[in-house]
Design an enzyme around this catalytic site. Structure first.
Site, PDB file in Angstrom:
ATOM      1  CG  HIS A 182      -2.037   0.958   1.154  1.00  0.00           C
ATOM      2  ND1 HIS A 182      -3.283   0.698   1.675  1.00  0.00           N
ATOM      3  CD2 HIS A 182      -2.123   2.194   0.592  1.00  0.00           C
ATOM      4  CE1 HIS A 182      -4.085   1.728   1.447  1.00  0.00           C
ATOM      5  NE2 HIS A 182      -3.395   2.644   0.801  1.00  0.00           N
ATOM      6  CG  HIS A 234      -1.162   6.545  -1.938  1.00  0.00           C
ATOM      7  ND1 HIS A 234      -2.243   6.350  -2.765  1.00  0.00           N
ATOM      8  CD2 HIS A 234      -1.522   6.086  -0.728  1.00  0.00           C
ATOM      9  CE1 HIS A 234      -3.239   5.800  -2.066  1.00  0.00           C
ATOM     10  NE2 HIS A 234      -2.827   5.631  -0.827  1.00  0.00           N
ATOM     11  CG  LEU A 235       5.099   4.787  -5.762  1.00  0.00           C
ATOM     12  CD1 LEU A 235       5.703   3.815  -6.775  1.00  0.00           C
ATOM     13  CD2 LEU A 235       6.170   5.256  -4.786  1.00  0.00           C
ATOM     14  CG  ASN A 292      -4.934   7.270  -5.068  1.00  0.00           C
ATOM     15  OD1 ASN A 292      -3.829   6.743  -5.199  1.00  0.00           O
ATOM     16  ND2 ASN A 292      -5.281   7.945  -3.985  1.00  0.00           N
ATOM     17  CG  ASP A 340      -6.264   3.185  -0.735  1.00  0.00           C
ATOM     18  OD1 ASP A 340      -6.890   2.870   0.292  1.00  0.00           O
ATOM     19  OD2 ASP A 340      -5.348   4.015  -0.745  1.00  0.00           O
ATOM     20  CG  HIS A 384     -10.630   3.437   1.341  1.00  0.00           C
ATOM     21  ND1 HIS A 384      -9.525   4.215   1.577  1.00  0.00           N
ATOM     22  CD2 HIS A 384     -11.665   4.096   1.927  1.00  0.00           C
ATOM     23  CE1 HIS A 384      -9.893   5.289   2.277  1.00  0.00           C
ATOM     24  NE2 HIS A 384     -11.183   5.244   2.484  1.00  0.00           N
ATOM     25  CG  ASN A 412      -9.970   8.505   4.893  1.00  0.00           C
ATOM     26  OD1 ASN A 412     -10.574   8.088   5.875  1.00  0.00           O
ATOM     27  ND2 ASN A 412     -10.486   8.507   3.681  1.00  0.00           N
ATOM     28  CG  ASP A 414      -2.601   4.793   3.402  1.00  0.00           C
ATOM     29  OD1 ASP A 414      -2.451   5.118   2.192  1.00  0.00           O
ATOM     30  OD2 ASP A 414      -3.620   5.088   4.053  1.00  0.00           O
TER      31      ASP A 414
END
Lengths: 334, 196, 443
Positions: C63, C65-66, C97, C157, C184, C283, C310
């Site tokens: 998990h 986020h790049l 996302n 997600d 999610h 979140n 995350d």
């Protein structure tokens, strides 16, 4: 006291001091020359991200009675409405030379953020932030309550608290910054508080608050209270299923004519009716109640100026750091 | 209030000397009362405004002496208290001061002969503030100044009309006035303290 | 860049147990134990002194986020994977996302090849469940699975797959590709405008509440759906005690559900929100101490399978504002190991062997990453992280490789420093600093 952000961190001594000074400030309002030179040459910025004419003019009157210069910065029609950030706005005010910032913001915690960051050095006064707090409203309410309470008991108000006073706060507690600020301050001053609201308009987690919670206004009034504080309710809340409709709300939680008559039958005016304004006549309060001798609505407004004078005076006087050396305020490159 | 600059962190004095005893204070107040009546050619239109905290009991004591010369006169009717806190020029520097009530005689101060009363005259800044404060309450015909002690070191062009005692001091010394009304019974004296 | 591909790690303790030498040659573990130092290849090996350090299988994050493509101001594949390597990872799953959303084979292949080119870790793209994360139509799950990125994890997600019918279809459909839906869990109506955990603190702060039930009700529904259609379900960032209980119950019934917890939910609580500092805005939100305890217990007893960071970098302006206007999310790649050591190992709840399971073998298994999360054994790919567990350090976001400065652990003293990371036998991190990326031949 560096900032006034919340009543939660006001000690009893601080609170009483503010109220005592406010009494002296109130006396100024009765003089021919309604002005004191205490803050001459100081600049107070009213930074209003939300419209609130009454709060703004109250702070403006307070600052002007202390001879401060007042700059009104309204988000509407300014760069804020074009997306300028709180940080940039604060830094702009710093550059202009604001000595105190009175901030009204729709986001809970925005004043705390201003106070905690290095965006601006000036003292910050919370003039209402989201659904968090409105400390000067609570102070003016306490001032009003104390005036009533001391008169009722025939003692001088100066130096006294609200020990033994029973106050009911009625209405939309969930969305009310006034309710939160009042709860903490009234408790600090020794009053007993009952929150009366439909269960949908009480915050989850309020069960641990230092107050009695009731869903029944009539039962609360029947126990005898010294003051009833009615909160503004937005009719649109019914669209979010907080209550079925305004009619039912008024019937169950509004201070209507029937409740006024019931009160008149049991006491001779000892119980006062308060409202922070603006009122929704016919929704949370009937016209008869709002205009009755019990109503302190206009006294609250007058007291608001005195309390805000006291707060501005306290924040802008006393051990201030000496002015920075002049090169520190010279524009870069000179 | 005028006995300043005060410093809460000051150490205990290395020496203290009584410069006015209780009897001395009584005697100089009687003299000042007579001077005031003399200067005013009577008691008519007189108002005594004491500057808190010790100027006010001094004003009361003077008023009693003045009223004694004029049968039927109520000393309270010519006495008032003038708070100068909000008119000071040092509000940003010293610790925050709490204002106290200003109480004027019911007859007001317009066209009166106002005698400002304070305990110690020092820099003159308190009296400057008092003159500004008076102007916000009305327009006296004359303003005069009576002080128990003048210790010198003026920073403004202000002079007292009635002085109990001229007291040469060093700036390192402190002049402390104790009055029973403020400091408790049997506390009536003026002390000069020397500090290291 | 050294052409030598042989390394001898001396004195490390695999999974914190016996001191063992490890010989790495051409990307694989060539020898272990007493024989490693005397192995014929050892003569030419670069020696890595690792006395007392712990050797772990390279960490795998399910998990991350790049942000690339679309929010290169927040993070790029290059900066994010540098951060991952420094944090002890050899593989990360890039969440879908991005902008455009990773809902086609084209986007996931782009992210996959950016990862290849960077060469710091394996970048495994996550595919969106629905087109544009809109929750309405299934995205091209099959095309993404069959692409060079070989996507196996599908997730919207950031947004919950809320429509129960869409969720059911997605769970069923991914079975054809051995995929998993990573949910999610957030009931949207119960969390409209939500700013923080709903409870005693939100009541005082006047911030709109994000109730635990909004997470738990979705998890309850989805484990029942997963059971009904016999498919694999993964629950992202479990944050409440109630969620742990529901997952425990589902596992006891044999539901194919796995769950992850973030490092920050293992340590931080909603009391931090009292500062109104948006660095604590995330979140799902930070919860109560009781939730933290339940999450730790659930992770220790296997109810929660893995750590997922995350990692959510944001540009500074997204956090330098009032709480309500701030973006949600925290960085996590470079602090994950330390926070887990602090909260789980130093508390005696788990061993380093358990740590290897929850940060490497289990996430690799869920994501179907064949050459990651393997045992430290001869013949296995040399994905190895060496940790000085005795070291302590103070978190300084400004010193991190990620572009995000939004670490909630700023100023905290934490244990455990990653000293060396071998990614398929190549040292990406040496002595706590980035070394060189592993460049492979690919078009």
């Amino acid at each position: 006291m560096k900032h006034l952000l919340s009543t939660l961190d006001l000690s009893r001594a601080d609170a009483i001091r503010i109220l005592d000074i406010a009494e002296e400030m109130a006396a100024v309002g009765t003089r021919q020359v309604k002005k004191l030179p205490a803050l001459r040459g100081r600049t107070v910025v009213n930074l209003f991200f939300e419209d609130s004419t009454r709060t703004r003019i109250s702070f403006e009157a307070a600052a002007k009675r202390l001879s401060a210069d007042v700059i009104n910065f309204s988000a509407k029609g300014s760069s804020v409405s074009k997306g300028e950030s709180l940080k940039d706005t604060a830094q702009t005010l710093q550059a202009i030379g604001a000595d105190a910032v009175v901030i009204r913001h729709g986001a809970s915690g925005a004043p705390a953020r201003l106070a905690a960051t290095d965006w601006i050095d000036a003292p910050v006064v919370n003039a209402g932030d989201g659904t968090h707090e409105h400390p000067t409203q609570a102070l003016l309410d306490a001032f009003t309550l104390r005036t009533h309470w001391s008169a009722l008991h025939g003692h001088t108000s100066s130096g006294s608290d609200l020990a033994g006073m029973r106050v009911a706060i009625v209405g939309d507690i969930l969305h009310s910054r006034v309710a939160r600020s009042n709860l903490w301050l009234l408790r600090t001053l020794g009053a007993e508080v009952t929150m009366v609201a439909p269960p949908t308009l009480l915050p989850h987690g309020s069960n641990v608050w230092p107050c009695t919670i009731s869903f029944d206004l009539d039962a609360t009034l029947a126990t005898g209270v010294d003051a009833v504080m009615m909160l503004r309710v937005q009719g649109e809340r019914m669209h979010d299923s907080f209550f079925p409709n305004t009619r039912e709300y008024s019937r169950l939680w509004g201070f209507d004519d029937a409740r006024l008559a019931a009160l008149d039958a049991t006491d001779s005016g000892e119980t006062i009716i308060m409202h922070p304004g603006p009122m929704n006549r016919g929704l949370e309060i009937s016209s008869a109640a709002a205009d009755s001798p019990r109503s302190t609505v206009l006294a609250q407004v007058a007291n608001g100026v005195a309390v805000r004078m006291a707060v501005l005076y306290l924040l802008l006087s006393g051990d201030q750091p000496r002015p920075a050396p002049s090169d520190a305020i010279r524009p870069a490159g000179l | 209030m005028s006995n300043e600059p005060t410093d809460a962190r000051a150490l205990a004095p290395i020496s203290a000397r009584i410069v006015l005893s209780s009897e001395d204070i009584d005697r100089v107040l009687t003299r000042i009362a007579h001077e005031i009546i003399e200067a005013n050619k009577g008691v008519e239109d007189l108002v005594l405004l004491g500057i808190p905290s010790r100027g006010f009991p001094l004003a009361q004591r003077l008023a009693q002496r003045i009223a004694a010369t004029s049968p039927g006169m109520d000393p309270a009717s010519i006495t008032g208290q003038l708070d100068v806190t909000m008119y000071r020029d040092d509000l940003r520097r010293s610790t925050t001061r709490t204002p106290v009530p200003t109480v004027l005689p019911v007859s007001g101060i317009d066209d009166k002969v106002v005698v400002l009363v304070d305990d110690v005259l020092y820099s003159g800044r308190t009296i400057r503030a008092a003159l500004d404060a008076i102007a916000d309450f009305g327009r006296p015909r004359i303003v005069r100044l009576a002080v128990l002690v003048d210790r010198g070191h003026r920073e403004l062009p202000i002079r007292a009309d009635h002085v109990g005692k001229n007291l040469p001091t060093a700036t390192t010394e402190k002049v402390r006035v104790h009055l029973a009304e403020v400091d408790g019974a049997n506390n009536n004296e003026v002390v000069i303290e020397a500090h290291a | 860049m050294s052409t030598n591909t042989t390394y001898l790690i001396r004195g490390a303790k695999p999974l914190g147990t016996e001191v063992t030498d490890i010989l790495i040659h051409e990307g694989t573990i060539a020898a272990l134990g007493a024989g490693a130092a005397t192995h014929q290849l050892a003569a030419e090996a670069t020696i890595i002194e690792a006395a007392g350090q712990i050797a772990l299988p390279g960490m795998v994050d399910l998990h991350t986020h790049l942000r690339e493509p679309g929010r290169e101001d927040a993070e790029t594949v290059e900066t994010g994977t540098r951060a991952a390597a420094l944090g002890g990872f050899t593989s990360v799953h890039a969440m879908a996302n991005s902008n455009p959303v990773a809902d086609t084979a084209g986007v996931v292949e782009q992210v996959w090849s950016l990862g290849k080119r960077s060469g710091w870790v394996d970048v495994r793209p996550v595919g969106a469940v629905t087109v544009g994360l809109a929750g309405e139509r299934l995205s091209e799950i099959g095309a993404m699975a069959d692409s060079r990125a070989a996507v196996r994890v599908f997730s919207d997600d950031g947004i919950c797959v809320f429509d129960p019918l869409v969720m059911r279809r997605a769970l069923e459909y991914v079975k054809a590709f051995d995929g998993v839906i990573a949910q999610h869990a957030q009931e949207p109506r119960l969390t409209e405008g939500a700013q923080m955990n709903e409870g005693e603190i939100s009541a005082v702060l006047g911030l709109a509440g994000w109730p635990a039930v909004a997470e738990e009700s979705i998890i309850a529904r989805d484990v029942l759906l997963a059971e009904h259609v016999d498919s694999r379900l993964h629950i992202c960032h479990v944050s409440t005690a109630g969620s742990v209980e529901i997952i425990r119950w589902a596992k006891s019934r044999g539901v194919k559900v796995t769950a992850e917890v973030t490092p920050h939910h293992l340590l931080l609580t909603d009391e931090l929100v009292q500062s109104y500092d948006p660095v604590y805005k995330v979140n799902p939100p930070l919860r109560r101490q009781a939730d933290v305890e339940a999450l730790r217990a659930g992770l220790a007893d296997g109810t929660i399978d893995i750590i997922g960071t995350d990692h959510a970098p944001h540009p500074s302006e997204a956090k330098e504002c009032e709480w309500a206007a701030a973006a949600m999310g925290m960085t996590g790649l470079e602090t994950a190991l330390s926070v887990v050591q602090h909260t789980m190992i130093e508390t005696g709840l788990i061993s380093w062997a358990d740590f290897a399971r929850i940060t490497s073998s289990a996430p690799a298994a869920i994501g179907r990453v064949a050459d990651q999360g393997r045992e430290l054994a001869v013949g296995e790919p040399a994905n190895i992280t060496l940790v000085d567990a005795e070291a302590r350090w103070i978190v300084d976001p400004a010193a991190m490789a990620t572009k995000g400065r939004n670490s909630p652990f700023k100023g905290l003293e934490l244990p455990g420093k990653v000293t060396h990371v071998f990614f398929h036998g190549h040292p990406t991190v040496r002595d706590g600093k980035l070394d060189t990326p592993r460049i492979t031949q690919e078009s």
